[in-house]
Design an enzyme around this catalytic site. Structure first.
Site, PDB file in Angstrom:
ATOM      1  N   GLY A   8      15.695 103.204  14.871  1.00  0.00           N
ATOM      2  CA  GLY A   8      17.143 103.388  14.745  1.00  0.00           C
ATOM      3  C   GLY A   8      17.516 103.516  13.280  1.00  0.00           C
ATOM      4  N   LYS A  23      11.756  98.973   7.237  1.00  0.00           N
ATOM      5  CA  LYS A  23      13.073  99.559   6.979  1.00  0.00           C
ATOM      6  C   LYS A  23      12.997 100.316   5.660  1.00  0.00           C
ATOM      7  CE  LYS A  23      17.992  98.784   7.011  1.00  0.00           C
ATOM      8  NZ  LYS A  23      19.086  97.851   7.346  1.00  0.00           N
ATOM      9  N   ASP A  26      28.579  88.113  10.144  1.00  0.00           N
ATOM     10  CA  ASP A  26      28.595  89.373  10.892  1.00  0.00           C
ATOM     11  C   ASP A  26      27.798  89.254  12.173  1.00  0.00           C
ATOM     12  OD1 ASP A  26      27.803  92.844  10.096  1.00  0.00           O
ATOM     13  OD2 ASP A  26      29.250  91.904  11.419  1.00  0.00           O
TER      14      ASP A  26
HETATM   15  C1  LIG Z   1      16.255  90.213   8.149  1.00  0.00           C
HETATM   16  O1  LIG Z   1      16.791  91.468   8.529  1.00  0.00           O
HETATM   17  C2  LIG Z   1      17.329  92.250   7.538  1.00  0.00           C
HETATM   18  C3  LIG Z   1      17.345  91.939   6.158  1.00  0.00           C
HETATM   19  C4  LIG Z   1      17.919  92.825   5.237  1.00  0.00           C
HETATM   20  C5  LIG Z   1      18.471  94.013   5.713  1.00  0.00           C
HETATM   21  C6  LIG Z   1      19.083  95.012   4.791  1.00  0.00           C
HETATM   22  O2  LIG Z   1      19.133  96.174   5.140  1.00  0.00           O
HETATM   23  N1  LIG Z   1      19.603  94.552   3.625  1.00  0.00           N
HETATM   24  C7  LIG Z   1      20.213  95.358   2.678  1.00  0.00           C
HETATM   25  C8  LIG Z   1      19.963  96.740   2.575  1.00  0.00           C
HETATM   26  C9  LIG Z   1      20.594  97.484   1.580  1.00  0.00           C
HETATM   27  C10 LIG Z   1      21.475  96.878   0.685  1.00  0.00           C
HETATM   28  C11 LIG Z   1      21.731  95.503   0.802  1.00  0.00           C
HETATM   29  C12 LIG Z   1      21.103  94.761   1.790  1.00  0.00           C
HETATM   30  C13 LIG Z   1      18.479  94.342   7.059  1.00  0.00           C
HETATM   31  C14 LIG Z   1      17.894  93.460   7.967  1.00  0.00           C
HETATM   32  N2  LIG Z   1      17.883  93.703   9.354  1.00  0.00           N
HETATM   33  C15 LIG Z   1      18.138  94.940   9.929  1.00  0.00           C
HETATM   34  O3  LIG Z   1      18.262  95.963   9.331  1.00  0.00           O
HETATM   35  C16 LIG Z   1      18.249  94.966  11.436  1.00  0.00           C
HETATM   36  C17 LIG Z   1      16.922  94.813  12.106  1.00  0.00           C
HETATM   37  S1  LIG Z   1      15.831  96.079  11.607  1.00  0.00           S
HETATM   38  C18 LIG Z   1      14.336  95.473  12.226  1.00  0.00           C
HETATM   39  C19 LIG Z   1      14.121  95.551  13.706  1.00  0.00           C
HETATM   40  C20 LIG Z   1      13.228  94.674  14.282  1.00  0.00           C
HETATM   41  N3  LIG Z   1      12.961  94.681  15.598  1.00  0.00           N
HETATM   42  C21 LIG Z   1      13.572  95.586  16.392  1.00  0.00           C
HETATM   43  N4  LIG Z   1      13.469  95.790  17.748  1.00  0.00           N
HETATM   44  C22 LIG Z   1      14.298  96.806  18.103  1.00  0.00           C
HETATM   45  C23 LIG Z   1      14.960  97.275  16.979  1.00  0.00           C
HETATM   46  C24 LIG Z   1      14.506  96.499  15.874  1.00  0.00           C
HETATM   47  C25 LIG Z   1      14.792  96.494  14.489  1.00  0.00           C
END
Ligand SMILES: COc1ccc(C(=O)Nc2ccccc2)cc1NC(=O)CCSCc1cnc2[nH]ccc2c1
Length: 273
Positions: free
Chosen positions: A21, A43, A137
């Site tokens: 996603g 990610k 959030d």
């Molecule tokens: C601890 O988590 C996170 C920590 C940091 C960030 C982040 O992006 N930080 C940020 C970015 C840019 C600027 C400032 C801060 C995002 C997440 N978490 C996610 O993005 C959602 C789950 S993604 C993983 C995952 C796992 N297991 C799944 N199973 C199905 C889908 C799925 C999706």
């Protein structure tokens, strides 16, 4: 395992699998660490996106916060690395995906399932609060399920290290506490409000203040216009817990400790998540 996680990672350590996603700032893929065959979520965030939104300091601070959050109901950030144009976050992979999809598929959850998820969330939030982290959030889209069906709070795109009151707006409306809707100073108690919203949504399938327009949702939140439909049948204890969380005065909301001790939770939640 721990020291292995601190080592310097690079893209060649991973085989990239199916996309999971689009996150806020990038795409997420299933990936497998080549040596250990360990499956993770990778990610990928483009640096120019972070620069554009001036988020590099937030990302850095967030990585600090995340790498110290170790709780069974909080998705792990195992590490990160970058190349000239991208930042890569090595995240825990939740095999059973979004709680949101399960809720839509089943319409509403059983009282045992709802109570188990609320207890897991409460324990995870209590852990965050003792680390001075407000999530702010928590909504179904940010809740994932691991291979054992255990709840994981997944998205910390907006978490902040907070010692005082916060003022910035964030999140969708349905889950916003009155003090956030009024853009007033808010603190940890916003998460208690959100637990009330989620408990209602788990049991009825829709959030309590849903309305045609944002303006109407605002009004319903500010009035705490809470009513319980006749169906599905929900126990009085569950309604009692919801009514003690969806309280306008944030200082009067049931504390996380009191939620864990509430009769509905004691009676219905599976303590092993
Ligand atoms: C601890 O988590 C996170 C920590 C940091 C960030 C982040 O992006 N930080 C940020 C970015 C840019 C600027 C400032 C801060 C995002 C997440 N978490 C996610 O993005 C959602 C789950 S993604 C993983 C995952 C796992 N297991 C799944 N199973 C199905 C889908 C799925 C999706």
């Amino acid at each position: 395992e721990e020291d292995n996680l601190q080592r310097q990672w690079s893209l060649k350590d991973f085989e990239i699998g199916k996309p999971l996603g689009r996150g806020k700032f990038g795409r997420v893929y299933v990936a497998r660490e080549v040596k250990s065959k360990y499956v993770v979520a990778l990610k990928i965030i483009f640096k120019e996106q972070i620069e554009k939104y001036r988020l590099h300091h937030q990302l850095g601070r967030e990585m600090e916060i995340q790498s110290n959050l170790h709780h069974p109901n909080i998705l792990r950030l195992y590490g990160w690395f970058h190349d000239p144009e991208r930042v890569f976050l090595i995240l825990e992979y939740a095999h059973n995906g979004e709680l949101y999809k399960e809720l839509r598929k089943r319409g509403h959850l059983t009282e045992m399932q709802a109570a188990t998820y609320i207890l897991s969330l409460t324990e995870a939030l209590a852990y965050c609060h003792e680390k001075h982290v407000i999530h702010r959030d928590i909504k179904p889209e940010n809740l994932l399920l691991d291979h054992e069906g255990r709840l994981k709070i997944a998205d910390f795109g907006w978490s902040v290290q907070s010692r005082g009151k916060r003022h910035t707006m964030c999140g969708t409306l349905d889950y916003l506490a009155p003090e956030m809707v009024e853009n007033k100073a808010h603190d940890y108690a916003v998460d208690n409000w959100t637990l009330g919203i989620l408990c209602y949504e788990f049991l009825y399938g829709v959030p309590p203040f849903e309305a045609e327009s944002q303006a109407d949702t605002f009004k319903r939140i500010m009035k705490v216009d809470l009513s319980f439909p006749a169906t599905p049948v929900v126990s009085l204890e569950a309604k009692n817990l919801i009514s003690r969380l969806l309280v306008k005065d944030s200082s009067r909301r049931l504390s996380l400790q009191k939620i864990m001790e509430h009769p509905w939770i004691i009676k219905n939640a599976n303590p092993m998540g």
